[in-house]
Design a protein around this motif. Structure first.
Motif, PDB file in Angstrom:
ATOM      1  N   VAL A  34       0.868  -1.174   0.000  1.00 13.49           N
ATOM      2  CA  VAL A  34       0.000   0.000   0.000  1.00 13.49           C
ATOM      3  C   VAL A  34       0.902   1.221   0.000  1.00 13.49           C
ATOM      4  CG1 VAL A  34      -1.763   1.295   1.254  1.00 13.49           C
ATOM      5  CG2 VAL A  34      -1.794  -1.209   1.290  1.00 13.49           C
ATOM      6  N   LYS A  35       0.759   2.061  -1.041  1.00 13.74           N
ATOM      7  CA  LYS A  35       1.571   3.270  -1.156  1.00 13.74           C
ATOM      8  C   LYS A  35       0.705   4.483  -0.876  1.00 13.74           C
ATOM      9  CE  LYS A  35       4.736   1.271  -4.487  1.00 13.74           C
ATOM     10  NZ  LYS A  35       5.325   1.340  -5.809  1.00 13.74           N
ATOM     11  N   ASP A  36       1.206   5.361  -0.015  1.00 12.86           N
ATOM     12  CA  ASP A  36       0.533   6.612   0.300  1.00 12.86           C
ATOM     13  C   ASP A  36       1.577   7.716   0.220  1.00 12.86           C
ATOM     14  OD1 ASP A  36      -1.277   8.526   1.158  1.00 12.86           O
ATOM     15  OD2 ASP A  36      -0.987   8.054   3.287  1.00 12.86           O
ATOM     16  N   GLY A  37       1.818   8.191  -0.983  1.00 14.40           N
ATOM     17  CA  GLY A  37       2.878   9.171  -1.192  1.00 14.40           C
ATOM     18  C   GLY A  37       4.223   8.513  -0.940  1.00 14.40           C
ATOM     19  N   PRO A  38       5.044   9.148  -0.093  1.00 12.51           N
ATOM     20  CA  PRO A  38       6.352   8.543   0.197  1.00 12.51           C
ATOM     21  C   PRO A  38       6.288   7.410   1.218  1.00 12.51           C
ATOM     22  CG  PRO A  38       6.154  10.617   1.346  1.00 12.51           C
ATOM     23  CD  PRO A  38       4.915  10.475   0.499  1.00 12.51           C
ATOM     24  N   LYS A  39       5.117   7.222   1.839  1.00 13.09           N
ATOM     25  CA  LYS A  39       4.962   6.167   2.847  1.00 13.09           C
ATOM     26  C   LYS A  39       4.474   4.889   2.180  1.00 13.09           C
ATOM     27  CE  LYS A  39       3.933   9.420   6.496  1.00 13.09           C
ATOM     28  NZ  LYS A  39       3.042   9.796   7.568  1.00 13.09           N
ATOM     29  N   ILE A  40       5.150   3.794   2.491  1.00 15.77           N
ATOM     30  CA  ILE A  40       4.810   2.504   1.920  1.00 15.77           C
ATOM     31  C   ILE A  40       4.641   1.520   3.068  1.00 15.77           C
ATOM     32  CG2 ILE A  40       5.602   0.613   0.444  1.00 15.77           C
ATOM     33  CD1 ILE A  40       7.253   3.810  -0.117  1.00 15.77           C
ATOM     34  N   SER A  41       3.606   0.708   2.977  1.00 11.79           N
ATOM     35  CA  SER A  41       3.468  -0.387   3.937  1.00 11.79           C
ATOM     36  C   SER A  41       3.260  -1.674   3.150  1.00 11.79           C
ATOM     37  CB  SER A  41       2.316  -0.132   4.907  1.00 11.79           C
ATOM     38  OG  SER A  41       1.101  -0.059   4.224  1.00 11.79           O
TER      39      SER A  41
ATOM     40  N   ALA B 164       3.836  -6.352   3.745  1.00 12.36           N
ATOM     41  CA  ALA B 164       4.133  -7.442   4.674  1.00 12.36           C
ATOM     42  C   ALA B 164       5.235  -8.310   4.088  1.00 12.36           C
ATOM     43  CB  ALA B 164       2.886  -8.266   4.940  1.00 12.36           C
ATOM     44  N   VAL B 165       6.116  -8.783   4.956  1.00  6.99           N
ATOM     45  CA  VAL B 165       7.173  -9.715   4.573  1.00  6.99           C
ATOM     46  C   VAL B 165       6.810 -11.061   5.174  1.00  6.99           C
ATOM     47  CG1 VAL B 165       9.615 -10.284   4.804  1.00  6.99           C
ATOM     48  CG2 VAL B 165       8.934  -7.921   4.452  1.00  6.99           C
ATOM     49  N   THR B 166       6.837 -12.098   4.345  1.00  8.47           N
ATOM     50  CA  THR B 166       6.442 -13.423   4.799  1.00  8.47           C
ATOM     51  C   THR B 166       7.511 -14.459   4.463  1.00  8.47           C
ATOM     52  OG1 THR B 166       4.713 -15.104   4.712  1.00  8.47           O
ATOM     53  CG2 THR B 166       5.194 -13.951   2.662  1.00  8.47           C
ATOM     54  N   ASP B 167       7.513 -15.524   5.240  1.00  8.14           N
ATOM     55  CA  ASP B 167       8.360 -16.669   4.924  1.00  8.14           C
ATOM     56  C   ASP B 167       7.496 -17.902   4.682  1.00  8.14           C
ATOM     57  OD1 ASP B 167       7.529 -17.255   7.475  1.00  8.14           O
ATOM     58  OD2 ASP B 167       9.531 -17.478   8.326  1.00  8.14           O
ATOM     59  N   GLY B 168       6.190 -17.691   4.517  1.00  7.00           N
ATOM     60  CA  GLY B 168       5.265 -18.781   4.275  1.00  7.00           C
ATOM     61  C   GLY B 168       4.566 -19.264   5.523  1.00  7.00           C
ATOM     62  N   LYS B 169       5.152 -19.024   6.689  1.00  9.95           N
ATOM     63  CA  LYS B 169       4.552 -19.446   7.947  1.00  9.95           C
ATOM     64  C   LYS B 169       3.997 -18.263   8.734  1.00  9.95           C
ATOM     65  CE  LYS B 169       7.456 -23.487   8.445  1.00  9.95           C
ATOM     66  NZ  LYS B 169       8.462 -24.168   9.224  1.00  9.95           N
ATOM     67  N   ALA B 170       4.661 -17.130   8.657  1.00  7.30           N
ATOM     68  CA  ALA B 170       4.233 -15.929   9.374  1.00  7.30           C
ATOM     69  C   ALA B 170       4.524 -14.717   8.502  1.00  7.30           C
ATOM     70  CB  ALA B 170       4.976 -15.810  10.705  1.00  7.30           C
ATOM     71  N   ALA B 171       3.857 -13.630   8.812  1.00  4.59           N
ATOM     72  CA  ALA B 171       4.077 -12.381   8.084  1.00  4.59           C
ATOM     73  C   ALA B 171       4.270 -11.251   9.086  1.00  4.59           C
ATOM     74  CB  ALA B 171       2.899 -12.071   7.169  1.00  4.59           C
ATOM     75  N   VAL B 172       5.142 -10.320   8.746  1.00  2.00           N
ATOM     76  CA  VAL B 172       5.406  -9.162   9.588  1.00  2.00           C
ATOM     77  C   VAL B 172       5.068  -7.906   8.786  1.00  2.00           C
ATOM     78  CG1 VAL B 172       7.200  -7.841  10.784  1.00  2.00           C
ATOM     79  CG2 VAL B 172       7.221 -10.328  10.887  1.00  2.00           C
ATOM     80  N   PRO B 173       4.196  -7.030   9.330  1.00  4.01           N
ATOM     81  CA  PRO B 173       3.893  -5.786   8.621  1.00  4.01           C
ATOM     82  C   PRO B 173       5.074  -4.828   8.696  1.00  4.01           C
ATOM     83  CG  PRO B 173       2.735  -5.842  10.721  1.00  4.01           C
ATOM     84  CD  PRO B 173       3.427  -7.166  10.566  1.00  4.01           C
ATOM     85  N   VAL B 174       5.380  -4.206   7.569  1.00  2.00           N
ATOM     86  CA  VAL B 174       6.533  -3.312   7.473  1.00  2.00           C
ATOM     87  C   VAL B 174       6.044  -1.940   7.037  1.00  2.00           C
ATOM     88  CG1 VAL B 174       8.737  -2.883   6.301  1.00  2.00           C
ATOM     89  CG2 VAL B 174       8.057  -5.214   6.855  1.00  2.00           C
ATOM     90  N   ARG B 175       6.604  -0.899   7.643  1.00  2.00           N
ATOM     91  CA  ARG B 175       6.348   0.480   7.229  1.00  2.00           C
ATOM     92  C   ARG B 175       7.678   1.099   6.837  1.00  2.00           C
ATOM     93  NH1 ARG B 175       2.250   2.356  12.033  1.00  2.00           N
ATOM     94  NH2 ARG B 175       0.435   1.233  11.256  1.00  2.00           N
ATOM     95  N   TYR B 176       7.633   1.855   5.734  1.00  8.93           N
ATOM     96  CA  TYR B 176       8.850   2.464   5.210  1.00  8.93           C
ATOM     97  C   TYR B 176       8.495   3.804   4.584  1.00  8.93           C
ATOM     98  CZ  TYR B 176      12.967   3.110   2.237  1.00  8.93           C
ATOM     99  OH  TYR B 176      14.080   3.613   1.618  1.00  8.93           O
ATOM    100  N   THR B 177       9.338   4.791   4.773  1.00  8.58           N
ATOM    101  CA  THR B 177       9.161   6.088   4.134  1.00  8.58           C
ATOM    102  C   THR B 177      10.395   6.352   3.290  1.00  8.58           C
ATOM    103  OG1 THR B 177       7.872   6.890   5.995  1.00  8.58           O
ATOM    104  CG2 THR B 177       8.789   8.540   4.524  1.00  8.58           C
ATOM    105  N   GLY B 178      10.166   6.566   1.997  1.00 11.36           N
ATOM    106  CA  GLY B 178      11.273   6.849   1.100  1.00 11.36           C
ATOM    107  C   GLY B 178      11.091   6.179  -0.237  1.00 11.36           C
ATOM    108  N   MET B 179      12.173   6.187  -1.001  1.00  9.92           N
ATOM    109  CA  MET B 179      12.168   5.585  -2.333  1.00  9.92           C
ATOM    110  C   MET B 179      12.474   4.093  -2.219  1.00  9.92           C
ATOM    111  SD  MET B 179      11.677   7.959  -4.672  1.00  9.92           S
ATOM    112  CE  MET B 179      12.405   7.246  -6.120  1.00  9.92           C
TER     113      MET B 179
END
Length: 156
Positions: free
Chosen positions: A65-72, A74-89
């Motif tokens: 999900v992109k909201d301007g420079p903010k991106i969210s 999820a990173v998964t390994d098939g068993k669990a997922a972790v939500p990630v937030r990042y601002t930038g390119m």
């Protein structure tokens, strides 16, 4: 003071200076150390909020999900997922279903606040830690294990 006492004093002072300098170097480098973790490891044992980590896995399909420079996402390994937030390119090769390594910290709400995002640089490269984690979880695709394009024959 005898000669032997002066020598022992000098050796003791040199040892103290060496130990102090090693301690200062380790303290200065402690902020730059980031251990690798998979989403399953973070879900099973959440790290302290101030601990730097490298989170590796696949970008979950449908999670970006992109909201301007903010991106969210999820990173998964098939068993669990972790939500990630990042601002930038984001790197040009960042996309859903691809390998990614995010560096940052887990906040109190359980989001991984990334300050660096690394994506695979070509079709065949993936960090060794990510490959091992995906193999453990059974999500590894064997076709991704190729070493690169076939060499081209040269004719003259």
């Amino acid at each position: 003071m005898t000669r032997k006492q002066r020598r022992l004093t000098l050796i003791g002072l040199a040892g103290l200076v060496l130990a102090s300098s090693v301690g200062l170097i380790l303290f200065a480098l402690s902020d730059g150390i980031a251990f690798f973790a998979t989403p399953s490891e973070i879900a099973a044992n959440p790290p302290a909020p101030d601990r730097r980590l490298r989170l590796g896995g696949l970008v979950e399909t449908g999670s970006v999900v992109k909201d301007g420079p903010k991106i969210s996402f999820a990173v998964t390994d098939g068993k669990a997922a972790v939500p990630v937030r990042y601002t930038g390119m984001l790197p040009d090769l960042f996309r859903e279903g691809q390998g990614v390594v995010a560096e940052g910290k887990v906040d109190a709400a359980g989001y991984f606040q990334a300050d660096t995002i690394l994506a695979k640089h070509d079709e065949t490269y993936m960090p060794k830690e990510v490959v091992e984690a995906l193999k453990k979880s059974g999500e590894w695709r064997p076709e991704a294990e190729a070493t690169g394009p076939e060499p081209k024959s040269v004719t003259r």
